[in-house]
Design an enzyme around this catalytic site. Structure first.
Site, PDB file in Angstrom:
ATOM      1  CB  ILE A 137      -0.939   0.006   1.228  1.00 14.35           C
ATOM      2  CG1 ILE A 137      -1.690  -1.332   1.313  1.00 14.35           C
ATOM      3  CG2 ILE A 137      -1.997   1.108   1.136  1.00 14.35           C
ATOM      4  CD1 ILE A 137      -2.546  -1.650   0.120  1.00 14.35           C
ATOM      5  N   PRO A 168       2.760   4.498  -1.133  1.00 13.68           N
ATOM      6  CG  PRO A 168       3.043   6.747  -1.861  1.00 13.68           C
ATOM      7  CD  PRO A 168       2.597   5.376  -2.337  1.00 13.68           C
ATOM      8  CG  ASP A 169      -1.961   4.861  -0.220  1.00 12.89           C
ATOM      9  OD1 ASP A 169      -1.149   4.373  -1.020  1.00 12.89           O
ATOM     10  OD2 ASP A 169      -3.072   5.277  -0.542  1.00 12.89           O
ATOM     11  CG  HIS A 170      -0.339   2.778   5.664  1.00 13.65           C
ATOM     12  ND1 HIS A 170      -1.323   2.731   6.620  1.00 13.65           N
ATOM     13  CD2 HIS A 170      -0.635   1.811   4.760  1.00 13.65           C
ATOM     14  CE1 HIS A 170      -2.179   1.767   6.313  1.00 13.65           C
ATOM     15  NE2 HIS A 170      -1.785   1.196   5.186  1.00 13.65           N
TER      16      HIS A 170
END
Length: 813
Positions: free
Chosen positions: A566, A568-570
């Protein structure tokens, strides 16, 4: 520009780990003093290098910092550090737990002398737990943290992700933890000892097994994946083009309909059932060959251009050099030239965010060794102490840990992963976070293969929030939002650029009703530039930034392996959260609000900084490494006893590969290596890595991963066992440190394990773990409490489609 952390003083002793933490604070205006030992920090001797031996890694991370030399091995040096600490607000360091006291960096001693100081101790595994004295590395952390087991392709060994990712993601988390403690200190006057673990940060931020996942997973988690690498290529498929590769994201039904038209409306896919993402994935074996045929004779540029017309999110897989030189990056001024050595200038990402429309980026380049005289700094800093908010001046009585954002109100329009995480970070620490949503335009993270509106993934990303059902496309709904904004502190969104303005809810309108409002937006490619209106998801951003090309098996042309993650969302959520909190701190002293704007692609560029600089100087040098890291040996992945069992060994992680290699030679039964001149240096070992790796592999094959890692670590050799997501709760270190805690979610069977806090604090309470909301679950309560509406008025607005709310509960007979 009034940078939000202006006046905050930071002593930065981070060496080799989380050096980006200090730079991010410096970019936002903090006065960051890089303290180094005589001869310079060890990270000055870490590659890649310029021709004259200057470390590009050190240079990129040291932008906007000043530097001074202090010898902490002497009593005079420790006394000088104490004098500097008396003028500072924050002290960051990466000293090993067993070395902190001798260097004057133990939290107890520092807080006893400076009760208002925020001391952030950044270590591999934290200051407590059975792995406390282990040595880690990026690869060790991704192995133990659960990501490695999922990275790769079915039937192949797991694949180590690009080496920079783990530390850079941890650095963003460390910046957040630092400012949370500092904000709490401003309220209480009490400093804090922040115990920050790199392992825990990687497990929480890079691609958490117990965190919200992308909408392509439709609520499914990675916890129950089959043994071996899951085949995730169907989630965000990559197809060959005439001149390269292209990735598409078919998530929403409208995107599929655009693809259907683009394919010429093939009869076998005309049924409405293909609007369902699960049905499409099940038919990938028939559908994807049609798409492949469509793309095969088109160039990447043609495919992307056509995709926009059909509303299909698509991106070419570019290499780093192509992206940095691209029109969008040039138009946004993403990179600035920085002189990293005399006569050597490289492009460096100009900050992570825009504050009030201006980049919070490079003000000056990396400092030369010993640039500042620390004794002079003590005198000048003490003389410029501006008032009661300096360290040590507001010391109050010790109290119970608290939630520093209690009383803060956040209107959260965020969707999918980055939107969910940004609001959650504030909700965890006491903010009232109101998720504003509408069934007509549902948050993709509510997509659930089971048909319900609650999944573990959604619960993890939206815990502690309430839900307000509101139609923002109705002028009456917009008026209600403005009324809410008048009493709010923060508004968060990650819509396509311009969406809020088109609704009449841009910053100018919000600031008109509330001059202190802070408005944050994030998008895939930024709010300006030729790509700003492109449909953007993390997989497309990774492809465009050149990361997908690095996260693959180097000997397989189509061996791309980043579909499972996921990123670079976090981490992008942490980037925005730090900037929002910095603006809240600025508002304390100015009363003024402001804006934060972040682009996911620029988060990646910032974290790839040293590699991009090397690629600029030596084109072609940045490429996929795979599982055999270079520069020393052994460094990489080794098979262990059992089926698909692995461990990581990194002889170079402790900074003294020569000594570590000698210890490893004894452990694996090769004491003769100690006297073999071929293995006397890192370069020599690197040149003979095949022989070394084969012997180490024979030894690991006779041990389980946990046995191998423990035995090596007990002898001072950095190593880590590969854990699967379902194994994380039982790991003794993660259990001792409470990486996972229980969350109350009525719609899901207990116990629901969820991530704990980003760090261990003294003055900040553990995160709240309340439930995530159902759609519009709290509309009636919020409308009556915050807007003063009567039940009858709420009913009328619900009937008119302005508000959404569950039906009133029937009276109990």
């Amino acid at each position: 520009m009034d940078l939000p952390l202006a006046g905050v003083r930071v002593l930065d002793l981070a060496d080799g780990r989380c050096e980006s933490t200090g730079r991010y604070l410096a970019d936002l205006g903090a006065e960051v003093l890089r303290i180094e030992p005589p001869g310079g920090a060890a990270s000055r001797r870490v590659g890649p290098f310029t021709e004259d031996g200057t470390s590009l890694s050190f240079a990129v991370h040291a932008i906007n910092k000043r530097a001074a030399v202090v010898d902490l091995t002497t009593a005079a040096g420790r006394e000088l550090l104490g004098a500097l600490a008396a003028t500072a607000d924050i002290l960051l360091h990466t000293a090993r737990p067993d070395q902190q006291a001798a260097l004057g960096l133990d939290p107890e001693g520092l807080l006893a002398a400076h009760p208002g100081l925020v001391v952030v101790s950044i270590t591999d595994f934290g200051l407590t737990g059975p792995y406390r004295d282990w040595t880690g590395s990026s690869d060790v952390h991704v192995a133990i943290g659960g990501l490695l087991s999922r990275s790769g392709l079915p039937g192949l060994p797991p694949l180590l992700p690009p080496a920079f990712l783990a530390d850079e993601c941890a650095a963003a988390q460390a910046a957040w933890a630092t400012l949370v403690a500092y904000a709490n200190r401003l309220d209480t006057g009490r400093g804090d000892a922040v115990d920050f673990s790199l392992l825990e940060a990687v497990a929480q931020v890079l691609d958490p097994g117990y965190g919200i996942s992308g909408s392509a997973r439709a609520g499914a988690t990675v916890r129950d994946l089959p043994r071996g690498r899951p085949d995730a290529r169907h989630l965000y498929p990559i197809f060959p083009a005439a001149d390269g590769w292209v990735r598409i994201c078919l998530l929403a039904a409208r995107q599929w309909r655009g693809m259907f038209r683009w394919l010429g409306e093939p009869a076998q896919f005309a049924e409405p059932k293909y609007d369902n993402i699960g049905v499409r994935f099940a038919a990938a074996g028939e559908l994807y060959p049609l798409i492949g045929k469509l793309f095969a004779e088109r160039t990447m540029e043609t495919i992307v251009a056509e995709s926009i017309g059909f509303g299909v999110p698509a991106a070419a897989l570019l290499d780093a050099a192509a992206t940095v030189a691209g029109e969008h990056v040039r138009a946004r001024g993403t990179f600035v030239p920085v002189e990293v050595a005399p006569g050597v200038t490289v492009p460096v990402a100009d900050g992570l965010v825009e504050i009030d429309g201006v980049r919070a980026g490079r003000r000056f380049g990396p400092p030369p060794l010993g640039e500042c005289d620390p004794a002079v700094l003590v005198t000048t800093a003490a003389a410029s102490r501006p008032g009661p908010e300096r360290a040590g001046d507001l010391i109050g009585a010790a109290g119970a840990p608290r939630h520093p954002f209690a009383g803060l109100r956040v209107l959260d329009l965020g969707v999918i992963v980055v939107g969910a995480e940004l609001g959650r970070l504030f909700a965890d620490h006491g903010a009232e976070v109101i998720k504003v949503e509408n069934r007509a335009f549902p948050d993709g993270s509510r997509q659930n293969r089971s048909g319900g509106q609650m999944s573990e993934s959604f619960a993890w990303g939206h815990r502690n929030k309430s839900s307000l059902g509101l139609n923002l496309r109705d002028p009456r709904g917009q008026a209600i939002f403005l009324r809410l904004a008048a009493s709010a502190d923060v508004v968060l969104s990650n819509f396509k650029p311009g969406a809020m303005e088109s609704l009449g809810l841009g910053y100018d309108e919000l600031a008109r009703v509330n001059p202190g409002i802070i408005v944050a937006d994030s998008s895939a490619f930024g709010s300006t530039g030729p790509w700003s209106r492109r449909l953007g998801y993390g997989p497309l951003v990774r492809a465009t930034a050149g990361l997908s090309e690095l996260w693959r098996y180097p000997d397989l042309p189509d061996g791309f392996c980043d579909a499972i993650t996921i990123y670079p969302d976090h981490v992008a959520a942490r980037v925005s959260a730090v900037a929002v909190l910095a603006l809240l701190l600025r508002r304390r002293r100015t009363g003024r609000g402001g804006t934060v704007s972040a682009a996911q692609i620029e988060t990646i560029f910032y974290q790839m900084g040293a590699g991009l600089a090397e690629e600029y100087l030596r084109p072609g040098s940045v490429r996929a490494e795979g599982n055999d890291r270079r520069g020393d040996a052994p460094r990489g992945l080794f098979a262990c006893a059992g089926d698909d069992e692995w461990c990581v060994v990194d002889v170079n992680a402790g900074g003294d590969g020569d000594t570590t290699f000698g210890r490893l030679a004894d452990v694996v039964g090769e004491p003769r290596w100690r006297d073999d001149p071929r293995f006397a240096t890192a370069a020599g070992r690197d040149a003979h890595r095949a022989e070394i790796n084969a012997a180490v592999g024979r030894w690991t094959a006779t041990h389980t991963p946990a046995q191998a890692a423990r035995h090596l670590q007990e002898h001072g050799v950095p190593a880590g066992q590969m854990l699967r997501v379902h194994e994380l709760p039982a790991d003794p270190q993660l259990a001792a440190r409470r990486l996972l805690v229980e969350q109350d979610q009525p719609q899901l069977p207990p116990p629901l394990l969820t991530l704990g806090g980003e760090a261990h604090y003294r003055g900040v309470a553990d995160p709240l773990t309340g439930p995530a909301p159902l759609v519009a679950e709290h509309t009636r309560e919020l409308a009556e409490r915050l807007l003063g509406l009567t039940p009858a008025e709420v009913d009328a607005l619900v009937a008119a489609g302005v508000l959404e709310a569950p039906s009133p509960a029937l009276p109990v007979p």
